[in-house]
Write a protein that holds these residues in place. Structure first.
Motif, short mmCIF file in Angstrom:
data_model
loop_
_atom_site.label_atom_id
_atom_site.label_comp_id
_atom_site.label_asym_id
_atom_site.label_seq_id
_atom_site.Cartn_x
_atom_site.Cartn_y
_atom_site.Cartn_z
N ARG A 98 0.83 -1.20 0.00
CA ARG A 98 0.00 0.00 0.00
C ARG A 98 0.87 1.25 0.00
O ARG A 98 1.90 1.31 0.66
N PRO A 99 0.44 2.29 -0.72
CA PRO A 99 1.21 3.53 -0.70
C PRO A 99 1.09 4.20 0.66
O PRO A 99 0.11 4.03 1.38
N SER A 100 2.09 4.98 1.02
CA SER A 100 2.05 5.73 2.27
C SER A 100 0.95 6.78 2.21
O SER A 100 0.72 7.39 1.15
N PRO A 101 0.25 7.04 3.33
CA PRO A 101 -0.75 8.11 3.32
C PRO A 101 -0.16 9.46 2.92
O PRO A 101 -0.86 10.30 2.34
N PHE A 102 1.12 9.64 3.22
CA PHE A 102 1.77 10.92 2.91
C PHE A 102 1.97 11.12 1.42
O PHE A 102 2.29 12.23 0.98
N ARG A 122 5.02 17.78 3.13
CA ARG A 122 5.07 16.36 3.46
C ARG A 122 6.10 16.10 4.56
O ARG A 122 5.85 15.32 5.49
N ALA A 123 7.26 16.74 4.49
CA ALA A 123 8.30 16.54 5.50
C ALA A 123 7.84 17.00 6.87
O ALA A 123 8.10 16.34 7.88
N VAL A 124 7.14 18.13 6.93
CA VAL A 124 6.63 18.62 8.21
C VAL A 124 5.58 17.66 8.76
O VAL A 124 5.59 17.34 9.96
N LEU A 125 4.69 17.18 7.92
CA LEU A 125 3.67 16.24 8.38
C LEU A 125 4.29 14.95 8.91
O LEU A 125 3.89 14.44 9.96
N GLY A 157 -3.61 8.26 8.02
CA GLY A 157 -4.63 7.82 7.09
C GLY A 157 -5.84 8.73 7.09
O GLY A 157 -6.44 9.00 6.03
N GLN A 158 -6.22 9.21 8.27
CA GLN A 158 -7.31 10.17 8.35
C GLN A 158 -6.94 11.47 7.64
O GLN A 158 -7.77 12.08 6.95
N GLY A 159 -5.70 11.90 7.83
CA GLY A 159 -5.25 13.12 7.18
C GLY A 159 -5.31 13.01 5.67
O GLY A 159 -5.75 13.94 4.98
N ALA A 160 -4.88 11.86 5.15
CA ALA A 160 -4.94 11.64 3.70
C ALA A 160 -6.38 11.66 3.21
O ALA A 160 -6.68 12.19 2.12
N LEU A 161 -7.27 11.08 4.01
CA LEU A 161 -8.69 11.10 3.65
C LEU A 161 -9.23 12.53 3.63
O LEU A 161 -9.95 12.93 2.70
N LEU A 162 -8.88 13.33 4.64
CA LEU A 162 -9.31 14.72 4.67
C LEU A 162 -8.82 15.46 3.43
O LEU A 162 -9.56 16.23 2.81
N TYR A 163 -7.56 15.24 3.09
CA TYR A 163 -6.99 15.88 1.90
C TYR A 163 -7.79 15.49 0.65
O TYR A 163 -8.19 16.36 -0.14
N GLN A 164 -8.03 14.21 0.48
CA GLN A 164 -8.72 13.74 -0.72
C GLN A 164 -10.16 14.26 -0.78
O GLN A 164 -10.64 14.66 -1.85
N LEU A 165 -10.85 14.26 0.35
CA LEU A 165 -12.23 14.74 0.39
C LEU A 165 -12.30 16.24 0.07
O LEU A 165 -13.16 16.69 -0.68
N TRP A 169 -2.80 19.23 6.60
CA TRP A 169 -3.45 18.37 5.60
C TRP A 169 -4.50 19.16 4.82
O TRP A 169 -4.57 19.10 3.59
N LEU A 170 -5.33 19.91 5.55
CA LEU A 170 -6.42 20.65 4.91
C LEU A 170 -5.91 21.83 4.09
O LEU A 170 -6.41 22.09 2.99
N ALA A 171 -4.91 22.53 4.61
CA ALA A 171 -4.36 23.67 3.87
C ALA A 171 -3.64 23.20 2.60
O ALA A 171 -3.65 23.90 1.58
N SER A 172 -3.04 22.03 2.65
CA SER A 172 -2.41 21.47 1.44
C SER A 172 -3.47 21.22 0.38
O SER A 172 -3.26 21.49 -0.82
#
Length: 239
Positions: free
Chosen positions: A2-6, A15-18, A69-77, A99-102
């Motif tokens: 599986r790919p990394s959520p990041f 990404r580095a800060v996250l 994983g939640q952060g990646a979901l927030l980003y995608q949504l 995540w959201l600002a990205s």
């Protein structure tokens, strides 16, 4: 594999800060485990932890961050919704904010230059602990996202009262006993189709029971389902 959520964050700086902040949050898990150890029987029985206002000082230096994983979901949504005005109840050290600002920045950059800004392109975060506000702003600047975020210090029931709408996306991740009140404050400003995500539905079942009942009641003009992160992440859409 599986790919990394990041991997959804294509900007190397953000990404580095996250990655760094999630690692720091992970190191606090043992302290959190010890704190909730007396409530282990309740947790194992599926009742969730009790939320005590007297424990607030314990959280002053804790990330209490969403999982990657939640952060990646927030980003995608947020990207899928093309969210341009995002509100976050409970910014803490700014992990979910990044995540959201990205997502907001990538949405803006993806649109034709001729459209320009909407005049409301911002993630509005809220945080009561002054030291966390300072740290969150620093982390957001380190991620190169300072121009996309406004952190409001104080009680969200006051700092969000005069907020302009329409709102496209909301993350509810602050004090559980205030979640429903904050949602009701924001509801008149939600656009039709706005996304609302709430964390910790599984961890604080009792404290968030009223919130869950509200968004699951069609009479309140939400559709809602529970996603299996951290025992329950509520995903709702305004009708």
């Amino acid at each position: 594999m599986r790919p990394s959520p990041f991997s959804v964050i294509t900007d190397a700086r953000a990404r580095a800060v996250l990655e760094r902040l999630h690692e720091q949050a992970h190191t606090q898990n043992l302290q959190l485990l010890r704190h909730y150890l007396p409530q282990l029987p309740r947790l194992l029985a599926g009742y969730g932890a009790r939320w005590h206002n007297r424990d607030l000082g314990f959280y002053d230096d804790k990330f209490i961050a969403i999982e990657a994983g939640q952060g990646a979901l927030l980003y995608q949504l947020a990207r899928a919704a093309q969210a341009r005005r995002i509100v976050e109840f409970g910014s803490s050290f700014g992990v979910s904010t990044i995540w959201l600002a990205s997502a907001l920045r990538d949405t803006i950059n993806c649109e034709p230059a001729s459209r320009g800004g909407s005049g409301r392109d911002v993630v509005i975060g809220t945080e009561m602990v002054a030291a966390k506000v300072v740290a969150a702003r620093q982390h957001i600047e380190q991620a190169g996202l300072g121009s996309y975020v406004e952190i409001r210090e104080g009680d969200a029931r006051e700092t969000l009262r005069a907020l302009d709408g329409p709102i496209d996306f909301v993350l509810i991740d602050g004090f559980p006993d205030l979640a429903l009140e904050v949602l009701q404050l924001l509801t008149p400003k939600l656009r039709c189709g706005a996304i609302v995500v709430a964390d910790n539905l599984g961890t604080f079942k009792s404290a968030l029971a009223g919130y869950a009942a509200h968004v699951r009641d069609p009479a309140n003009r939400f559709t809602s389902l529970t996603l299996p992160w951290k025992g329950g992440t509520e995903f709702s859409i305004r009708q």
